[in-house]
Design an enzyme around this catalytic site. Structure first.
Site, PDB file in Angstrom:
ATOM      1  N   SER A  37      53.434  35.683  16.238  1.00  0.00           N
ATOM      2  CA  SER A  37      52.293  35.707  16.915  1.00  0.00           C
ATOM      3  C   SER A  37      51.176  36.169  16.198  1.00  0.00           C
ATOM      4  O   SER A  37      51.433  37.165  14.945  1.00  0.00           O
ATOM      5  CB  SER A  37      51.999  36.430  18.223  1.00  0.00           C
ATOM      6  OG  SER A  37      52.065  37.610  18.084  1.00  0.00           O
ATOM      7  N   GLY A  70      44.598  44.080  26.883  1.00  0.00           N
ATOM      8  CA  GLY A  70      44.199  45.335  27.458  1.00  0.00           C
ATOM      9  C   GLY A  70      42.844  45.424  28.305  1.00  0.00           C
ATOM     10  O   GLY A  70      42.438  46.450  28.611  1.00  0.00           O
ATOM     11  N   GLU A  75      56.956  38.693  33.625  1.00  0.00           N
ATOM     12  CA  GLU A  75      56.150  39.781  33.475  1.00  0.00           C
ATOM     13  C   GLU A  75      56.898  40.838  34.231  1.00  0.00           C
ATOM     14  O   GLU A  75      56.975  41.966  33.876  1.00  0.00           O
ATOM     15  CB  GLU A  75      54.878  39.350  33.995  1.00  0.00           C
ATOM     16  CG  GLU A  75      53.845  40.546  33.969  1.00  0.00           C
ATOM     17  CD  GLU A  75      52.549  40.233  33.493  1.00  0.00           C
ATOM     18  OE1 GLU A  75      52.238  39.165  32.967  1.00  0.00           O
ATOM     19  OE2 GLU A  75      51.704  41.141  33.304  1.00  0.00           O
ATOM     20  N   GLY A  95      42.094  43.769  31.005  1.00  0.00           N
ATOM     21  CA  GLY A  95      42.032  43.459  32.182  1.00  0.00           C
ATOM     22  C   GLY A  95      41.631  41.736  32.496  1.00  0.00           C
ATOM     23  O   GLY A  95      41.299  41.265  33.353  1.00  0.00           O
ATOM     24  N   GLU A 123      41.061  42.333  44.886  1.00  0.00           N
ATOM     25  CA  GLU A 123      41.986  43.062  43.836  1.00  0.00           C
ATOM     26  C   GLU A 123      42.986  44.005  44.430  1.00  0.00           C
ATOM     27  O   GLU A 123      42.635  44.484  45.409  1.00  0.00           O
ATOM     28  CB  GLU A 123      41.131  44.106  43.153  1.00  0.00           C
ATOM     29  CG  GLU A 123      41.258  44.281  41.835  1.00  0.00           C
ATOM     30  CD  GLU A 123      40.936  43.093  41.014  1.00  0.00           C
ATOM     31  OE1 GLU A 123      41.790  42.117  40.584  1.00  0.00           O
ATOM     32  OE2 GLU A 123      39.719  42.578  40.364  1.00  0.00           O
ATOM     33  N   HIS A 124      44.243  43.876  44.006  1.00  0.00           N
ATOM     34  CA  HIS A 124      45.538  44.569  44.205  1.00  0.00           C
ATOM     35  C   HIS A 124      45.836  44.029  45.690  1.00  0.00           C
ATOM     36  O   HIS A 124      46.348  44.624  46.771  1.00  0.00           O
ATOM     37  CB  HIS A 124      45.443  46.091  44.542  1.00  0.00           C
ATOM     38  CG  HIS A 124      45.443  46.586  43.142  1.00  0.00           C
ATOM     39  ND1 HIS A 124      46.513  47.251  42.739  1.00  0.00           N
ATOM     40  CD2 HIS A 124      44.569  46.700  42.118  1.00  0.00           C
ATOM     41  CE1 HIS A 124      46.338  47.654  41.194  1.00  0.00           C
ATOM     42  NE2 HIS A 124      45.081  47.406  41.054  1.00  0.00           N
ATOM     43  N   THR A 125      45.362  42.683  46.160  1.00  0.00           N
ATOM     44  CA  THR A 125      45.906  42.094  47.273  1.00  0.00           C
ATOM     45  C   THR A 125      46.822  40.910  47.000  1.00  0.00           C
ATOM     46  O   THR A 125      47.610  40.812  48.070  1.00  0.00           O
ATOM     47  CB  THR A 125      44.698  41.349  47.684  1.00  0.00           C
ATOM     48  OG1 THR A 125      44.150  40.698  46.848  1.00  0.00           O
ATOM     49  CG2 THR A 125      43.620  42.165  48.556  1.00  0.00           C
ATOM     50  N   ASP A 126      47.000  40.711  45.846  1.00  0.00           N
ATOM     51  CA  ASP A 126      48.323  39.545  45.622  1.00  0.00           C
ATOM     52  C   ASP A 126      49.708  40.128  46.059  1.00  0.00           C
ATOM     53  O   ASP A 126      50.235  39.322  46.641  1.00  0.00           O
ATOM     54  CB  ASP A 126      48.232  39.159  44.191  1.00  0.00           C
ATOM     55  CG  ASP A 126      48.274  39.916  42.753  1.00  0.00           C
ATOM     56  OD1 ASP A 126      48.301  41.225  43.203  1.00  0.00           O
ATOM     57  OD2 ASP A 126      48.518  39.401  41.911  1.00  0.00           O
ATOM     58  N   ASP A 130      47.323  36.125  38.222  1.00  0.00           N
ATOM     59  CA  ASP A 130      47.131  36.024  36.944  1.00  0.00           C
ATOM     60  C   ASP A 130      47.534  34.656  36.402  1.00  0.00           C
ATOM     61  O   ASP A 130      46.752  33.687  35.838  1.00  0.00           O
ATOM     62  CB  ASP A 130      47.355  36.908  36.198  1.00  0.00           C
ATOM     63  CG  ASP A 130      46.898  38.441  36.446  1.00  0.00           C
ATOM     64  OD1 ASP A 130      45.934  38.405  37.390  1.00  0.00           O
ATOM     65  OD2 ASP A 130      47.178  39.315  35.921  1.00  0.00           O
TER      66      ASP A 130
HETATM   67  C1  GLA Z   1      46.821  42.823  37.646  1.00  0.00           C
HETATM   68  C2  GLA Z   1      47.915  42.044  37.895  1.00  0.00           C
HETATM   69  C3  GLA Z   1      47.453  41.154  39.312  1.00  0.00           C
HETATM   70  C4  GLA Z   1      46.865  41.936  40.214  1.00  0.00           C
HETATM   71  C5  GLA Z   1      45.760  42.476  39.646  1.00  0.00           C
HETATM   72  C6  GLA Z   1      45.052  43.396  40.761  1.00  0.00           C
HETATM   73  O1  GLA Z   1      45.919  41.922  36.800  1.00  0.00           O
HETATM   74  O2  GLA Z   1      48.800  41.402  36.944  1.00  0.00           O
HETATM   75  O3  GLA Z   1      48.987  40.531  39.809  1.00  0.00           O
HETATM   76  O4  GLA Z   1      47.706  42.675  41.222  1.00  0.00           O
HETATM   77  O5  GLA Z   1      46.120  43.279  38.567  1.00  0.00           O
HETATM   78  O6  GLA Z   1      44.343  42.824  41.486  1.00  0.00           O
END
Ligand code: GLA
Length: 400
Positions: A72, A140, A178, A142, A38-41, A190
């Site tokens: 939509s 919303g 995005e 995640g 998480e938050h590594t990308d 994602d």
């Molecule tokens: C969101 C972002 C991703 C990633 C995650 C955290 O989902 O869209 O790119 O940074 O948060 O891992």
């Protein structure tokens, strides 16, 4: 979760109400759960997500006036612009477009501008299109409802405009939409998960090289389920904490003199601690240890099976709660209760500040664990969570 065919019907009905015609085709793409990483990308690091069995379907038909119109199930008021105006709208005037429509229109813009750059005629000759979008990916939570819209739209436009883009290039167009059309400074995870997902498998992705390996998860064989505990506390990454975390990571990388935190290892942490303030150091420590946990999770899964990755999921949650500080009381409670109810590992998933937690748990314990989480939320005075299981599923595809 609604069945895929029900979503396809919704998209088709919406399309026919809009145009009076049947669509020329249907394309779909899934949301995702991030198993770990998480938050590594956006730090050029490693992630290990999988595509889930909740999808967004796009029904599309051509039109001959060079305009794009989207409608939509999020908002049935159609939004229509000339393809030739997309370049003026994004990113400078994006605020003129209602937020949900920035995703599909942003994808059209990203694909056309990439085509233009590579000298493809498609950019000039692209036919107009009508798109009707229906989804059962919770918004919303995640679970990347946005990547699902982007993946389905990109796949549809790639086919009708005959752009010949690869899945990775379609993921990149989704990310650009995005980042620039919506204004959320997110990474590539994602979109890659939604484009590349496969049944019963995770995608082990190097976010620097975009090399992706499909790794069998074997949940079924191990008698395991992946439980999603959606706290129903909604998050948005175009505002607030997400961008701040990203800035802290860039600051930490600059202090250490590396291009991205991916270039550090756990052995560099003592030096980092000497050089930076406490908050920046803890942000850095989360990312560096999380990268290592992804590598460990993939190796453990291959060597010992999915039942052995629980402690890594738990450690990931602790790191996000204490070092990266992106968890919430609801997420912490869901994780703790799931673990007490027998989960072999649990963690929040996605960007944080709300959204969902996941738990890896034996099939026979799903009902009792779900009830325990619901009861704990009620006792804590939190709103009712939405608890359900997901299956690792196929990525973006043409359905009809
Ligand atoms: C969101 C972002 C991703 C990633 C995650 C955290 O989902 O869209 O790119 O940074 O948060 O891992």
């Amino acid at each position: 979760m609604t069945t895929a065919s029900a979503i396809a019907t919704d998209a088709t009905v919406l399309f026919t109400e809009l145009t009076g015609d049947a669509p020329a085709g249907l394309w779909s793409a899934p949301g995702r759960v991030n198993l770990i990483g998480e938050h590594t990308d956006y730090n050029d690091g490693f992630v290990f997500p999988f595509a889930i069995d909740a999808r967004t379907v796009v029904a599309l038909g051509p039109r001959d006036d060079g305009r794009i119109r989207v409608v939509s199930t999020f908002d049935e008021t159609p939004v229509e612009v000339a393809l030739a105006d997309l370049d003026d709208l994004f990113p400078a005037r994006r605020d003129e477009i209602v937020e949900w429509a920035r995703y599909p229109l942003g994808v059209a813009w990203a694909l056309l501008s990439a085509a233009l750059l590579s000298g493809q005629d498609a950019a000039a000759s692209a036919t107009g299109v009508d798109l009707a979008i229906a989804s059962d990916v919770p918004v919303g939570a995640g679970l990347s409802s946005s990547a699902a819209i982007e993946g389905a739209t990109a796949s549809a436009l790639n086919d009708v405009w005959e752009l010949g883009r690869t899945r990775v290039e379609l993921a990149q167009a989704g990310r650009r939409a995005e980042n620039e059309a919506v204004g959320a400074p997110t990474g590539i995870m994602d979109q890659m998960a939604s484009m590349l997902g496969q049944a019963d498998a995770g995608i082990f992705l190097d976010c620097r090289t975009l090399a992706a390996e499909v790794v069998e998860l074997g949940f079924d064989a191990a008698g395991l389920e992946l439980l999603v505990m959606d706290t129903q506390v909604s998050h948005a990454h175009s505002t607030g904490g997400y961008g701040e975390r990203r800035a802290a990571c860039e600051h930490g990388a600059a202090i250490m003199g590396v291009a991205a935190l991916r270039d550090l290892s756990v052995a560099d942490l003592p030096r980092a601690q000497q050089l930076m303030d406490d908050v920046t150091f803890r942000r850095v420590r989360h990312v560096v240890t999380e990268d290592q946990r992804v590598l460990d999770a993939v190796r453990t899964l291959r060597d010992e099976g999915s039942g052995a990755i629980g402690p890594l999921l738990d450690a990931s949650h602790a790191s996000m709660r204490d070092d990266f500080e992106i968890s919430t009381p609801e997420l912490d409670l869901a994780v703790e209760v799931a673990r007490s109810a027998g989960a072999i590992g649990a963690r929040m998933t996605g960007g944080g500040f709300g959204g969902a937690a996941i738990a890896l748990i034996e099939r026979s314990l799903v009902a009792s664990a779900s009830a325990a989480v619901e009861a704990a939320f009620a006792a804590a005075g939190f709103g009712a969570p939405h608890v359900f299981t997901v299956r690792p599923s196929e990525g973006a595809r043409r359905d009809a």
